[in-house]
Design a protein around this motif. Structure first.
Motif, PDB file in Angstrom:
ATOM      1  N   LEU A  58      -5.340  25.611  -0.939  1.00  0.00           N
ATOM      2  CA  LEU A  58      -6.723  25.144  -1.125  1.00  0.00           C
ATOM      3  C   LEU A  58      -6.780  23.662  -1.510  1.00  0.00           C
ATOM      4  O   LEU A  58      -7.781  22.985  -1.269  1.00  0.00           O
ATOM      5  N   VAL A  59      -5.707  23.162  -2.107  1.00  0.00           N
ATOM      6  CA  VAL A  59      -5.631  21.746  -2.482  1.00  0.00           C
ATOM      7  C   VAL A  59      -5.314  20.885  -1.255  1.00  0.00           C
ATOM      8  O   VAL A  59      -5.864  19.797  -1.079  1.00  0.00           O
ATOM      9  N   TRP A  60      -4.421  21.382  -0.411  1.00  0.00           N
ATOM     10  CA  TRP A  60      -3.886  20.601   0.701  1.00  0.00           C
ATOM     11  C   TRP A  60      -4.957  19.947   1.585  1.00  0.00           C
ATOM     12  O   TRP A  60      -4.821  18.750   1.917  1.00  0.00           O
ATOM     13  N   PRO A  61      -6.006  20.627   2.004  1.00  0.00           N
ATOM     14  CA  PRO A  61      -6.988  19.967   2.878  1.00  0.00           C
ATOM     15  C   PRO A  61      -7.608  18.700   2.283  1.00  0.00           C
ATOM     16  O   PRO A  61      -8.030  17.818   3.020  1.00  0.00           O
ATOM     17  N   HIS A  62      -7.617  18.587   0.971  1.00  0.00           N
ATOM     18  CA  HIS A  62      -8.209  17.423   0.312  1.00  0.00           C
ATOM     19  C   HIS A  62      -7.274  16.213   0.281  1.00  0.00           C
ATOM     20  O   HIS A  62      -7.728  15.093   0.050  1.00  0.00           O
ATOM     21  N   ILE A  63      -5.985  16.435   0.501  1.00  0.00           N
ATOM     22  CA  ILE A  63      -5.011  15.349   0.351  1.00  0.00           C
ATOM     23  C   ILE A  63      -4.165  15.110   1.585  1.00  0.00           C
ATOM     24  O   ILE A  63      -3.447  14.118   1.662  1.00  0.00           O
ATOM     25  N   GLU A  64      -4.236  15.981   2.563  1.00  0.00           N
ATOM     26  CA  GLU A  64      -3.299  15.926   3.685  1.00  0.00           C
ATOM     27  C   GLU A  64      -3.357  14.624   4.469  1.00  0.00           C
ATOM     28  O   GLU A  64      -2.361  14.206   5.061  1.00  0.00           O
ATOM     29  N   THR A  65      -4.502  13.936   4.485  1.00  0.00           N
ATOM     30  CA  THR A  65      -4.588  12.685   5.252  1.00  0.00           C
ATOM     31  C   THR A  65      -3.697  11.582   4.673  1.00  0.00           C
ATOM     32  O   THR A  65      -3.437  10.594   5.345  1.00  0.00           O
TER      33      THR A  65
ATOM     34  N   ASN B  95       0.843  -1.186   0.000  1.00  0.00           N
ATOM     35  CA  ASN B  95       0.000   0.000   0.000  1.00  0.00           C
ATOM     36  C   ASN B  95       0.881   1.240   0.000  1.00  0.00           C
ATOM     37  O   ASN B  95       1.781   1.353   0.829  1.00  0.00           O
ATOM     38  N   PHE B  96       0.602   2.160  -0.921  1.00  0.00           N
ATOM     39  CA  PHE B  96       1.361   3.406  -0.972  1.00  0.00           C
ATOM     40  C   PHE B  96       0.638   4.408  -1.858  1.00  0.00           C
ATOM     41  O   PHE B  96      -0.348   4.086  -2.517  1.00  0.00           O
ATOM     42  N   VAL B  97       1.158   5.616  -1.858  1.00  0.00           N
ATOM     43  CA  VAL B  97       0.696   6.681  -2.751  1.00  0.00           C
ATOM     44  C   VAL B  97       1.911   7.111  -3.557  1.00  0.00           C
ATOM     45  O   VAL B  97       2.967   7.374  -2.987  1.00  0.00           O
ATOM     46  N   SER B  98       1.793   7.163  -4.870  1.00  0.00           N
ATOM     47  CA  SER B  98       2.890   7.741  -5.651  1.00  0.00           C
ATOM     48  C   SER B  98       2.522   9.188  -5.960  1.00  0.00           C
ATOM     49  O   SER B  98       1.349   9.525  -6.144  1.00  0.00           O
ATOM     50  N   MET B  99       3.557  10.023  -5.985  1.00  0.00           N
ATOM     51  CA  MET B  99       3.346  11.466  -6.090  1.00  0.00           C
ATOM     52  C   MET B  99       4.281  12.032  -7.148  1.00  0.00           C
ATOM     53  O   MET B  99       5.428  11.616  -7.272  1.00  0.00           O
ATOM     54  N   ASP B 100       3.775  13.030  -7.877  1.00  0.00           N
ATOM     55  CA  ASP B 100       4.636  13.772  -8.802  1.00  0.00           C
ATOM     56  C   ASP B 100       4.155  15.209  -8.887  1.00  0.00           C
ATOM     57  O   ASP B 100       2.957  15.461  -9.022  1.00  0.00           O
ATOM     58  N   PHE B 101       5.115  16.128  -8.800  1.00  0.00           N
ATOM     59  CA  PHE B 101       4.860  17.549  -8.998  1.00  0.00           C
ATOM     60  C   PHE B 101       5.531  18.004 -10.278  1.00  0.00           C
ATOM     61  O   PHE B 101       6.590  17.478 -10.659  1.00  0.00           O
TER      62      PHE B 101
END
Length: 178
Positions: A68-75, A2-8
């Motif tokens: 504004l994006v952060w609250p949707h993903i911070e968990t 289980n993981f989340v992959s991230m890219d900016f």
């Protein structure tokens, strides 16, 4: 696994200039969800960065700012979640710098870098860039430098590495962000 992959992707050379973000959620070694957003970095765009990712100031003019994006993903970002990125130091620094720029305390979370894992487990590759690793592992990467395409490729690299070498070998490469 289980993981989340991230890219900016960033608007310029500053780590505070995130202009797009993608997250890919993996549960039980399967991609189950994804998130993509453009971000208004409130900074100038470098022509070089536009050339790389094709995101322009016009594209993000109506996009949300990162606070504004952060609250949707911070968990997804705490010490119980694993976050994967290809060249994780870059993406982790963009996250940390962007949050700090908005006065938000950056979280500590578990991270794994698929550049490092590919160097360890696939030393024979000519280099360990995302497109090279993807091609070598027969992973489709149609739109390199699109944050969602890159996040999916990163997730698939980690999953393929887990299939070939086991999760115990990968766990040895997990770090806690500072």
């Amino acid at each position: 696994m289980n993981f989340v992959s991230m890219d900016f992707e960033t608007a310029n050379g500053h780590r505070t200039s995130a202009c797009s973000l993608a997250l890919v959620l993996v549960r039980d070694s399967k991609i189950v969800d994804s998130f993509y957003t453009l971000i208004n970095p409130q900074e100038n765009f470098s022509p070089r960065n536009i050339q790389i990712h094709h995101i322009t100031p016009r594209d993000v003019q109506d996009a949300p700012t990162f606070d504004l994006v952060w609250p949707h993903i911070e968990t997804l970002f705490d010490s119980s979640h694993l976050v994967a990125a290809h060249n994780a130091s870059f993406d982790n620094n963009v996250l940390k710098s962007t949050l700090s720029n908005y006065g938000i305390y950056p979280p500590k979370f578990l991270t794994i870098d698929t550049v490092r894992t590919s160097r360890k487990f696939y030393p024979e590759m000519p280099n360990h860039k995302l497109d090279t690793v993807s091609r070598s592992l027969d992973i489709q990467l149609k739109h390199h430098h699109n944050a969602l395409a890159d996040s999916i490729a990163c997730a698939e690299i980690l999953l393929k590495t887990e299939q070939q070498f086991g999760s115990e070998q990968l766990k040895k490469m997990v770090k806690l962000t500072s």
